[in-house]
Scaffold this active site. Sequence first.
Site, PDB file in Angstrom:
ATOM      1  N   ASP A   1       0.852  -1.179   0.000  1.00 44.85           N
ATOM      2  CA  ASP A   1       0.000   0.000   0.000  1.00 44.85           C
ATOM      3  C   ASP A   1       0.891   1.233   0.000  1.00 44.85           C
ATOM      4  OD1 ASP A   1      -1.956  -1.899   0.423  1.00 44.85           O
ATOM      5  OD2 ASP A   1      -2.796  -0.941   2.210  1.00 44.85           O
TER       6      ASP A   1
ATOM      7  N   HIS B   1       4.850  -7.342  -0.256  1.00 46.29           N
ATOM      8  CA  HIS B   1       4.494  -8.611  -0.881  1.00 46.29           C
ATOM      9  C   HIS B   1       5.147  -8.726  -2.259  1.00 46.29           C
ATOM     10  CE1 HIS B   1       1.108  -9.626   1.998  1.00 46.29           C
ATOM     11  NE2 HIS B   1       1.399  -8.370   2.318  1.00 46.29           N
TER      12      HIS B   1
ATOM     13  N   SER C   1       8.582   3.489   4.768  1.00 44.87           N
ATOM     14  CA  SER C   1       9.717   3.664   3.877  1.00 44.87           C
ATOM     15  C   SER C   1       9.283   3.497   2.432  1.00 44.87           C
ATOM     16  CB  SER C   1      10.842   2.700   4.225  1.00 44.87           C
ATOM     17  OG  SER C   1      12.043   3.129   3.633  1.00 44.87           O
TER      18      SER C   1
END
Length: 279
Positions: A88, A145, A247
Site C-alpha cells: 500500500d 508482498h 519507507s
Amino acid sequence: MTLAKLFSLIQYPLPHHLLSRLVGGLADCRLPWLKNALIKAFIRQFKVDMDEAAEPDPTAYASFNDFFTRALEEDARPIGEGLIAPADGTLSQFGAIEAGQLLQAKGHRFSMMELLGGDGEAARRYLGGSFATVYLSPSNYHRVHMPLSGTLREMVYVPGRLFSVNAATTRHVPNLFARNERLVCHFDTEQGPMAVVLVGAMIVAAIETVWAGQITPLPRGDVQRIRFDKPIRLEKGEEMGRFKLGSTVVMALAESVSFHDDERVPGDMVLMGQSLGSL
C-alpha cells in the site's frame, strides 16, 4: 527557500541512525500503558482503519511495532493481473530504465548500479527494463508482498544514510534511494530477473524478511551478500518482508512492462495487489 527545501537541508547533519534506533527502542516497548497510548494516538492522528486488520483491537498488540506491522484480514487485498503493487502506498514513479538510470523525481535520476550497491554486472541485467517505486506513508499497511512469483537468488545489505523518503525529500536530495541504507533482494522469475529493494529511512527501526527475520540494523558498515543454495520460492502476492515504520520499495524488472498509463500517474495511491501493468 521553500519549507520542503529547508526540511531536506536540515536532515544532512542529523545523526540518522541514532535517532532511528532511539525511536525503534520506544516502538518495541511492551509497557501496556505506554504502548497502548502510542498506538491509540497514532490511530487518531493518521486515521488508521482498524476494521481491515486481522486483529482490530489496538490493545491486543504487544508493542507499537507489532501494531505497525499488523496483518490484514484474509482477502483484504485481492491480487490483480500482471505486475502488482508490492505494498500500500503512493506510486511515486514508474517507467523505463533509461541508460541505466531510474527517475526519482522531476530533475533527479539515480543509477541502477548504485541502487544495487555498486554491482555493475547485476545492473546490466536491467538495461532496457522497467521500474516502479512505491512510498509507504505512516498510515499505510506496512508489509511488503511479491509483485511477481519468483525464487530468491541473493540478498544484499547496502549500508547508507537514513534520510526521510517523503515527497519533499525525494524532490531535493539527489540519489536518495541509492544513498540510504537498503536491502536488495534478487529474484529469478518467469519474466527474467527482478530486484525488489527495501529502502530504509529516517526513524525506520528495522527491515525484516520472511526468510531471514530482522535484517537491519546491522553492526558492520559494509556491503554484505548472502546467496541461497536452497531455493526460496515465493508466489505473487505472498508476503516477503516488512518495515518497522514507513519507507519505500523500488522494484526493477529486466523485461519491459506495459504500465497502465491511462489509469495510473505518478502520485497515485495504490493498494497491495493492484495491477500496475502487464509483461
